[in-house]
Enzyme design. Structure first.
Site, PDB file in Angstrom:
ATOM      1  N   TYR A  48       0.824  -1.209   0.000  1.00 17.56           N
ATOM      2  CA  TYR A  48       0.000   0.000   0.000  1.00 17.56           C
ATOM      3  C   TYR A  48       0.860   1.262   0.000  1.00 17.56           C
ATOM      4  O   TYR A  48       0.580   2.213  -0.738  1.00 17.56           O
ATOM      5  CB  TYR A  48      -0.960   0.018   1.186  1.00 17.56           C
ATOM      6  CG  TYR A  48      -1.942   1.157   1.094  1.00 17.56           C
ATOM      7  CD1 TYR A  48      -3.052   1.064   0.263  1.00 17.56           C
ATOM      8  CD2 TYR A  48      -1.735   2.349   1.780  1.00 17.56           C
ATOM      9  CE1 TYR A  48      -3.933   2.129   0.126  1.00 17.56           C
ATOM     10  CE2 TYR A  48      -2.607   3.414   1.648  1.00 17.56           C
ATOM     11  CZ  TYR A  48      -3.702   3.295   0.823  1.00 17.56           C
ATOM     12  OH  TYR A  48      -4.558   4.351   0.683  1.00 17.56           O
ATOM     13  N   TYR A 154      -9.956  15.340   1.428  1.00 17.50           N
ATOM     14  CA  TYR A 154     -10.588  14.605   0.340  1.00 17.50           C
ATOM     15  C   TYR A 154     -12.036  15.078   0.330  1.00 17.50           C
ATOM     16  O   TYR A 154     -12.750  14.942   1.314  1.00 17.50           O
ATOM     17  CB  TYR A 154     -10.484  13.096   0.550  1.00 17.50           C
ATOM     18  CG  TYR A 154      -9.124  12.529   0.220  1.00 17.50           C
ATOM     19  CD1 TYR A 154      -8.530  12.785  -1.015  1.00 17.50           C
ATOM     20  CD2 TYR A 154      -8.431  11.733   1.135  1.00 17.50           C
ATOM     21  CE1 TYR A 154      -7.282  12.279  -1.322  1.00 17.50           C
ATOM     22  CE2 TYR A 154      -7.183  11.217   0.833  1.00 17.50           C
ATOM     23  CZ  TYR A 154      -6.614  11.491  -0.396  1.00 17.50           C
ATOM     24  OH  TYR A 154      -5.381  10.984  -0.708  1.00 17.50           O
ATOM     25  N   LYS A 265      -4.010  20.864  -4.369  1.00 23.14           N
ATOM     26  CA  LYS A 265      -2.935  19.874  -4.518  1.00 23.14           C
ATOM     27  C   LYS A 265      -3.245  18.910  -5.663  1.00 23.14           C
ATOM     28  O   LYS A 265      -4.348  18.379  -5.750  1.00 23.14           O
ATOM     29  CB  LYS A 265      -2.774  19.088  -3.217  1.00 23.14           C
ATOM     30  CG  LYS A 265      -1.675  18.039  -3.217  1.00 23.14           C
ATOM     31  CD  LYS A 265      -1.563  17.397  -1.839  1.00 23.14           C
ATOM     32  CE  LYS A 265      -0.476  16.352  -1.772  1.00 23.14           C
ATOM     33  NZ  LYS A 265      -0.829  15.133  -2.532  1.00 23.14           N
ATOM     34  N   HIS A 289       0.728  12.804  -6.822  1.00 21.46           N
ATOM     35  CA  HIS A 289       0.345  11.833  -5.785  1.00 21.46           C
ATOM     36  C   HIS A 289       1.402  10.737  -5.654  1.00 21.46           C
ATOM     37  O   HIS A 289       1.091   9.575  -5.387  1.00 21.46           O
ATOM     38  CB  HIS A 289      -1.024  11.225  -6.101  1.00 21.46           C
ATOM     39  CG  HIS A 289      -1.864  10.956  -4.878  1.00 21.46           C
ATOM     40  ND1 HIS A 289      -2.683  11.905  -4.323  1.00 21.46           N
ATOM     41  CD2 HIS A 289      -2.008   9.851  -4.102  1.00 21.46           C
ATOM     42  CE1 HIS A 289      -3.306  11.390  -3.264  1.00 21.46           C
ATOM     43  NE2 HIS A 289      -2.904  10.157  -3.108  1.00 21.46           N
ATOM     44  N   ASP A 320       5.516  18.308  -4.328  1.00 22.11           N
ATOM     45  CA  ASP A 320       5.791  16.974  -3.789  1.00 22.11           C
ATOM     46  C   ASP A 320       5.839  15.962  -4.926  1.00 22.11           C
ATOM     47  O   ASP A 320       5.635  16.296  -6.084  1.00 22.11           O
ATOM     48  CB  ASP A 320       4.796  16.571  -2.695  1.00 22.11           C
ATOM     49  CG  ASP A 320       3.467  16.025  -3.199  1.00 22.11           C
ATOM     50  OD1 ASP A 320       3.321  15.748  -4.403  1.00 22.11           O
ATOM     51  OD2 ASP A 320       2.560  15.860  -2.370  1.00 22.11           O
ATOM     52  N   SER A 321       6.182  14.741  -4.561  1.00 21.17           N
ATOM     53  CA  SER A 321       6.256  13.555  -5.426  1.00 21.17           C
ATOM     54  C   SER A 321       7.702  13.214  -5.786  1.00 21.17           C
ATOM     55  O   SER A 321       8.355  13.922  -6.561  1.00 21.17           O
ATOM     56  CB  SER A 321       5.427  13.697  -6.699  1.00 21.17           C
ATOM     57  OG  SER A 321       4.045  13.837  -6.383  1.00 21.17           O
ATOM     58  N   ARG A 324      13.216  12.357  -1.796  1.00 20.33           N
ATOM     59  CA  ARG A 324      13.884  11.385  -0.931  1.00 20.33           C
ATOM     60  C   ARG A 324      15.047  11.981  -0.141  1.00 20.33           C
ATOM     61  O   ARG A 324      15.443  11.420   0.881  1.00 20.33           O
ATOM     62  CB  ARG A 324      14.408  10.208  -1.770  1.00 20.33           C
ATOM     63  CG  ARG A 324      13.329   9.399  -2.500  1.00 20.33           C
ATOM     64  CD  ARG A 324      12.435   8.656  -1.527  1.00 20.33           C
ATOM     65  NE  ARG A 324      11.428   7.843  -2.205  1.00 20.33           N
ATOM     66  CZ  ARG A 324      10.208   8.260  -2.534  1.00 20.33           C
ATOM     67  NH1 ARG A 324       9.857   9.509  -2.261  1.00 20.33           N
ATOM     68  NH2 ARG A 324       9.351   7.458  -3.146  1.00 20.33           N
ATOM     69  N   GLY A 343       6.510  12.578   1.977  1.00 18.01           N
ATOM     70  CA  GLY A 343       5.572  11.593   2.495  1.00 18.01           C
ATOM     71  C   GLY A 343       6.187  10.239   2.771  1.00 18.01           C
ATOM     72  O   GLY A 343       6.431   9.874   3.921  1.00 18.01           O
ATOM     73  N   ARG A 344       6.461   9.467   1.712  1.00 15.15           N
ATOM     74  CA  ARG A 344       6.889   8.079   1.892  1.00 15.15           C
ATOM     75  C   ARG A 344       8.080   7.904   2.836  1.00 15.15           C
ATOM     76  O   ARG A 344       8.048   7.012   3.686  1.00 15.15           O
ATOM     77  CB  ARG A 344       7.211   7.449   0.535  1.00 15.15           C
ATOM     78  CG  ARG A 344       5.982   6.958  -0.243  1.00 15.15           C
ATOM     79  CD  ARG A 344       6.438   6.122  -1.438  1.00 15.15           C
ATOM     80  NE  ARG A 344       5.324   5.618  -2.217  1.00 15.15           N
ATOM     81  CZ  ARG A 344       4.881   6.167  -3.350  1.00 15.15           C
ATOM     82  NH1 ARG A 344       5.452   7.284  -3.794  1.00 15.15           N
ATOM     83  NH2 ARG A 344       3.883   5.621  -4.019  1.00 15.15           N
TER      84      ARG A 344
END
EC number: 1.13.12.-
Length: 402
Positions: A48, A154, A265, A289, A320-321, A324, A343-344
């Site tokens: 996920y 959302y 966004k 995303h 973003d996206s 790292r 994020g990740r």
């Protein structure tokens, strides 16, 4: 606001290791974070967070875009008063780094959103809460205390529920509304499809909705109590979020009912950026995303320059996206972003070491950003511009993924 020397975290690591034989709790190497997270997560949880749309070509494009832009360092520049602070929407922040919205964090560690919000407060880094969270708006606000917090929306279809979410966010100290435009329905994600797994249908990641008094009242009026039928309630909540796109004209409803900056966004095209400007919203995030929605799309960084040129200083452009490293943040700043959402990597840190793992990842990013800017001759964020980079492709750049 006095500048913070984020590079001192590097000194602390060396001191603790050399003199106390104390090593970092999790790796400082961004290329290993995903690998280490995979070792501790279930296959469903890993798929996920790490998965993308289709064959992941957009995820790869995100990384390749960063590799094709090279910094050109300058030397012999004064750095005594180095600062990476920024001003966004009239608010001073100590750095341009923002923890972006990631849903269902309880899937990755029991510390979940509340833990990450807590460490963001400790580090004075803005935390963005996703509508798709496994913690309520109120619990995250309590954990974040005096920290900076933004709310990612959302866009639910029922206006009464929507107004309730906005009211709760505002009453609990969320100052910026971040509206996702690119996820009105799910992208084609084979890593999740092969496992037949969507956590929200299992009742995971619905806490913002399940804790909403208006949603609860409407659901109970239909004859069901959430706690008696989690799966049924989950389906009802997901149906509020899915399969019906909104329009530019509907942004006015949000502007009418949110007192504060609104950020749109998911912008990837300059014409959409111009349309976003026409809505009167204060900011936008150049984002795909993280490659989770549209396969075969351009890297988000490749979209950034045209969008910056399209709106100029009339909107606050963020990015973003694919981020790292600290160098990635610098490159986005050089191409015109005013702030960068990550994020990740933070979630990989959360998976490996709970909230302290997430904190370590954020500290590493801040230190890497600080050191990188200083070594490249950039005393402040204002020194980051396109003259600081060249677009050059080397054969080794075909290795795209971190």
């Amino acid at each position: 606001m006095p500048p913070v020397n984020f590079g001192s975290y590097q000194t602390k690591i060396y001191h603790d290791g050399t003199n106390l034989n104390r090593l970092p709790a999790i790796t400082t190497n961004p290329t290993l974070l995903e690998k280490h997270a995979r070792e501790v997560l279930s296959s469903r949880a890993y798929s996920y967070i790490a998965g993308g749309a289709g064959e992941k070509s957009t995820m790869e494009a995100n990384r390749l875009a960063f590799r094709q832009w090279k910094l050109v360092p300058r030397v012999m520049r004064p750095m005594d008063d180095q600062s990476i602070s920024v001003n966004l929407f009239g608010q001073e922040y100590k750095s341009p780094l923002i923890v972006g919205p990631v849903g269902v964090q309880g899937l990755f560690h029991r510390d979940k959103e509340t833990g990450v919000a807590q460490v963001c407060s400790e580090l004075d880094v803005p935390y963005t809460l996703s509508t798709a969270s496994s913690s309520s708006i109120e619990d995250v606000a309590a954990a974040n205390q005096a920290g900076h917090r933004w709310f990612q929306l959302y866009w639910v279809h029922d206006e009464e529920i929507l107004l309730s979410l906005l009211k709760r966010a505002k009453e609990n100290g969320f100052t910026v509304l971040v509206v996702s435009l690119d996820t009105w329905t799910l992208g084609w994600r084979p890593t999740d499809l092969d496992q037949g797994y969507f956590p929200f249908y299992a009742g995971i990641g619905n806490d913002v909705g399940f804790s909403d008094p208006v949603f609860r009242a409407k659901h109970e009026k239909k004859g069901g109590k959430i706690e008696d039928d989690i799966i049924g309630a989950a389906n009802a909540w997901v149906s509020e979020l899915d399969d019906r796109p909104h329009t530019w004209e509907q942004v006015e409803f949000l502007r009418k009912h949110w007192q504060g900056p609104i950020v749109l966004k998911g912008i990837q095209h300059a014409d959409d950026a111009r349309r976003a400007l026409e809505t009167g919203c204060e900011g936008l995030v150049v984002s795909n995303h993280g490659g989770r929605q549209v396969d075969g799309a351009i890297g988000s960084l490749d979209a950034l320059p045209d969008i910056v040129d399209a709106v100029g200083d009339k909107m606050t452009v963020m990015f973003d996206s694919g981020v790292r490293t600290g160098a990635d943040v610098i490159k986005a700043l050089c191409l015109g972003a005013k702030a960068v959402l990550v994020g990740r990597p933070v979630i990989y840190g959360l998976a490996i070491g709970g909230k302290e793992g997430a904190k370590s990842v954020i500290e590493c990013l801040l230190a890497d950003l600080w050191q990188g800017m200083g070594l490249a001759g950039m005393r402040t964020v204002a020194d980051c511009n396109r003259d600081c980079m060249r677009r050059i492709s080397y054969p080794g750049d075909l290795k795209t993924m971190l």
